[in-house]
Design a protein around this motif. Structure first.
Motif, PDB file in Angstrom:
ATOM      1  N   THR A  50       0.858  -1.192   0.000  1.00 56.98           N
ATOM      2  CA  THR A  50       0.000   0.000   0.000  1.00 56.98           C
ATOM      3  C   THR A  50       0.883   1.228   0.000  1.00 56.98           C
ATOM      4  O   THR A  50       2.060   1.166   0.394  1.00 56.98           O
ATOM      5  CB  THR A  50      -0.931   0.023   1.234  1.00 56.98           C
TER       6      THR A  50
ATOM      7  N   THR B 148      -6.697  -5.263   1.419  1.00 52.15           N
ATOM      8  CA  THR B 148      -7.626  -4.996   0.314  1.00 52.15           C
ATOM      9  C   THR B 148      -6.976  -5.315  -1.023  1.00 52.15           C
ATOM     10  O   THR B 148      -7.589  -5.942  -1.894  1.00 52.15           O
ATOM     11  CB  THR B 148      -8.065  -3.511   0.332  1.00 52.15           C
ATOM     12  N   ARG B 149      -5.717  -4.893  -1.198  1.00 49.84           N
ATOM     13  CA  ARG B 149      -5.057  -5.122  -2.483  1.00 49.84           C
ATOM     14  C   ARG B 149      -4.979  -6.619  -2.787  1.00 49.84           C
ATOM     15  O   ARG B 149      -5.256  -7.059  -3.901  1.00 49.84           O
ATOM     16  CB  ARG B 149      -3.665  -4.495  -2.496  1.00 49.84           C
ATOM     17  N   TYR B 151      -6.887  -8.953  -1.540  1.00 45.74           N
ATOM     18  CA  TYR B 151      -8.260  -9.451  -1.704  1.00 45.74           C
ATOM     19  C   TYR B 151      -8.765  -9.173  -3.119  1.00 45.74           C
ATOM     20  O   TYR B 151      -9.419 -10.001  -3.738  1.00 45.74           O
ATOM     21  CB  TYR B 151      -9.177  -8.761  -0.689  1.00 45.74           C
ATOM     22  N   SER B 159     -12.811  -1.386  -6.546  1.00 42.16           N
ATOM     23  CA  SER B 159     -13.095  -0.152  -5.785  1.00 42.16           C
ATOM     24  C   SER B 159     -14.593   0.139  -5.785  1.00 42.16           C
ATOM     25  O   SER B 159     -15.119   0.740  -4.849  1.00 42.16           O
ATOM     26  CB  SER B 159     -12.367   1.035  -6.402  1.00 42.16           C
ATOM     27  N   LEU B 162     -16.224  -1.675  -2.968  1.00 39.46           N
ATOM     28  CA  LEU B 162     -15.944  -0.993  -1.697  1.00 39.46           C
ATOM     29  C   LEU B 162     -16.860   0.217  -1.558  1.00 39.46           C
ATOM     30  O   LEU B 162     -17.446   0.457  -0.500  1.00 39.46           O
ATOM     31  CB  LEU B 162     -14.478  -0.555  -1.628  1.00 39.46           C
ATOM     32  N   LEU B 207      -7.439   1.832  -0.607  1.00 40.86           N
ATOM     33  CA  LEU B 207      -8.499   2.374   0.244  1.00 40.86           C
ATOM     34  C   LEU B 207      -8.499   3.892   0.207  1.00 40.86           C
ATOM     35  O   LEU B 207      -7.450   4.527   0.325  1.00 40.86           O
ATOM     36  CB  LEU B 207      -8.319   1.921   1.693  1.00 40.86           C
ATOM     37  N   ASP B 211     -13.690   4.801   2.432  1.00 41.12           N
ATOM     38  CA  ASP B 211     -13.596   3.389   2.807  1.00 41.12           C
ATOM     39  C   ASP B 211     -13.278   3.231   4.295  1.00 41.12           C
ATOM     40  O   ASP B 211     -13.243   2.102   4.799  1.00 41.12           O
ATOM     41  CB  ASP B 211     -12.497   2.681   2.004  1.00 41.12           C
ATOM     42  N   THR B 259      -5.161 -13.156   3.541  1.00 40.37           N
ATOM     43  CA  THR B 259      -6.549 -12.776   3.212  1.00 40.37           C
ATOM     44  C   THR B 259      -7.553 -13.569   4.037  1.00 40.37           C
ATOM     45  O   THR B 259      -8.749 -13.354   3.931  1.00 40.37           O
ATOM     46  CB  THR B 259      -6.890 -13.007   1.727  1.00 40.37           C
ATOM     47  N   ILE B 293     -13.754  -2.995   3.103  1.00 38.92           N
ATOM     48  CA  ILE B 293     -13.389  -4.364   2.728  1.00 38.92           C
ATOM     49  C   ILE B 293     -13.754  -5.351   3.824  1.00 38.92           C
ATOM     50  O   ILE B 293     -14.090  -6.514   3.555  1.00 38.92           O
ATOM     51  CB  ILE B 293     -11.865  -4.460   2.404  1.00 38.92           C
ATOM     52  N   HIS B 311     -18.678  -9.981  -2.102  1.00 35.67           N
ATOM     53  CA  HIS B 311     -18.918  -8.802  -2.950  1.00 35.67           C
ATOM     54  C   HIS B 311     -20.027  -9.062  -3.970  1.00 35.67           C
ATOM     55  O   HIS B 311     -20.699  -8.138  -4.408  1.00 35.67           O
ATOM     56  CB  HIS B 311     -17.622  -8.343  -3.632  1.00 35.67           C
TER      57      HIS B 311
END
Lengths: 115, 391
Positions: A50, B148-149, B151, B159, B162, B207, B211, B259, B293, B311
């Motif tokens: 990130t 999140t990345r 996932y 996105s 989310l 994010l 989020d 994850t 997420i 999702h």
């Protein structure tokens, strides 16, 4: 002298753990400090990352790259990234450098660069 | 074990509150006492994470029990990170179930807006592993960003998904007078329009601002009692039927598959097993969406949807009000707010309101079984509760 991040190899079962735990996660059989200290490898692949834009007070930069890297020996480590365009799965190589400075101390940790 | 019932509830608005922390904690307790018609308790548990650090106040439980003129009842403070609230409910459950006490008050209270957002985030970051995470500048949003990345890569979450969580929960919060954010949002406004980049900047990519939950003050209270006392109180009989708790590695990177939220899976399994119910029995749920997420991931791990399908359920509208299983009818942490130590009690408050049929415009029709997931650290300490409406 090249600096390292060290992991803890259980003298009872040989399992290598990072970070430190008093009791080995694998065999649960070791006595206190019954570990060999072994350097973690520095090469690996980027598992996820990130760019953080809301930074803790000690960081005077616009954004901070952070990632989880799966090292050659299968252990994983969280570190900072100095990579322009990171991609999941890319090969990276780490150096132990200053990762945080506060009023009193400098903290050493792993910073990853493209391999 | 004896059966345990919720005989009274109370809550403050989750927002910026100008009262001292002790009074913030006391207000929902007063409401819960009035709700239950009780004026004495056997024991008090106060859940809080940051009073010592943020509010220069230690020994909160002792201060609150006196403020409520409930001395000499016993009082304990519970600090278990963002899962403090549900942890305190669990202690209350054990005290009544064991027969040790008949009437236990559980308060969750937090005053985070005493400091600015960055200091609050830094305070919460002290949950992370000191040497393997914290020193690098790792915060909860950054752990959520990395999660999140991965996932997205693994399960095709985008996105847009989310943003759908955020839009749904903001819409629910509009119907909750106690919610922090009364601010309707649209996918266009936070994702598609030219202004979206300004409205909704990155926090920890992928994010964005919308989020992440806000930093809130607030408190909530539950009074847990034996069946005999609950019947005398005369409120609708809501039983705390299942309690589960599990832990996972302190450092997130130390998990085999980062994850997977194994503590959520195990805590939910235990909670349903104790209640003798299945995830498919649930009519309404509050999940710990500190980041959008997490609502998706937890909806899978607790067993509502198969792994990687959360999702899709969201896309189909299954989790919105009027859907098959409404999630976060209160607005969730995302829009109701997240006063860390109070959150678990706030989630239970919403479920009890729903099961009593007192949730007004956000009422889920015929809700009989409700579920909460209170997620501490980044999934390293999780408490899940199952509630059942009787009679």
């Amino acid at each position: 002298m090249e600096m390292n991040i060290y992991a803890y190899k259980c003298k009872k079962c040989g399992h290598v753990q990072y970070p430190y735990r008093t009791i080995c996660r694998n065999c649960h059989k070791n006595e206190h400090n019954e570990f060999d200290i072994v350097p973690l490898p520095k090469s690996g692949k980027l598992l996820t990352y990130t760019n953080l834009y809301t930074l803790p007070p000690d960081f005077e930069v616009v954004t901070l790259g952070l990632g989880i890297v799966e090292l050659e020996d299968g252990n994983k480590i969280t570190g900072q990234l100095n990579i322009d365009k990171p991609k999941i799965g890319m090969k990276v190589k780490g150096k132990v450098e200053v990762v945080r400075r506060d009023e009193y101390n400098e903290y050493m940790g792993m910073i990853f660069y493209p391999a | 074990m004896r059966e345990v019932y919720v005989a009274g509830i109370g809550i403050t608005s989750f927002t910026r509150l100008e009262y001292p922390l002790i009074e913030i904690a006391a207000y929902p307790a007063l409401m819960a006492l009035r709700d239950s018609s009780l004026d004495k308790i056997d024991h008090l548990y106060v859940a809080n994470m940051g009073a010592g650090r943020l509010n220069h106040q230690t020994g909160l439980a002792s201060a609150v029990v006196d403020n409520l003129s409930l001395t000499p009842a016993g009082a304990d403070g519970i600090e278990n990170g963002p899962a403090s609230g549900a942890s305190a409910i669990k202690q209350g459950f054990l005290a009544v179930a064991s027969g040790m006490h008949d009437v236990v008050m559980v308060i969750g209270a937090e005053k985070m807006r005493e400091v600015n957002n960055l200091e609050a985030t830094e305070f919460v970051a002290t949950l992370t592993h000191p040497l393997a995470e914290y020193i690098y500048g790792v915060t909860l949003p950054s752990l959520a960003g990395m999660f999140t990345r991965l996932y997205m890569e693994k399960y095709g979450v985008t996105s847009r998904h989310l943003a759908m969580v955020a839009v749904k929960n903001h819409a629910n919060a509009m119907l909750n007078p106690f919610a922090h954010l009364h601010e309707p949002i649209t996918i266009e406004g936070i994702l598609d329009s030219p202004e979206a980049a300004t409205n909704n900047p990155f926090v920890a990519d992928p994010l964005r601002f919308f989020d992440c939950c806000p930093v809130s003050d607030g408190a909530a209270c539950l009074i847990l009692t034996s069946a005999e006392v609950a019947r005398k109180c005369g409120r609708p009989m809501v039983r705390l039927a299942g309690v589960g708790q599990a832990t996972d590695t302190h450092a997130v990177h130390d998990r085999k598959d980062p994850t997977e939220l194994l503590a959520v899976r195990e805590a939910a399994r235990q909670s349903f097993a104790m209640a003798k119910l299945k995830p498919t029995d649930v009519n309404v749920a509050e999940l710990h969406d500190a980041f959008t997420i997490l609502e998706i991931a937890e909806s899978e791990e607790v067993g509502f949807f198969p792994k990687g399908q959360g999702h899709i359920a969201l896309e189909k509208g299954l989790t919105k009000l009027g859907g098959q299983l409404p999630i976060n009818t209160s607005g969730g942490l995302k829009a109701k707010g997240h006063p860390v130590g109070a959150t678990g009690v706030g989630q239970a408050h919403e479920i009890v309101q729903q099961l009593r049929g007192e949730a007004d415009k956000r009422q889920v029709k015929n809700a009989k079984i409700g579920f909460t997931c209170n997620f501490g650290g980044f999934g390293n300490n999780v408490v899940c509760l199952t509630f059942v409406r009787e009679n």
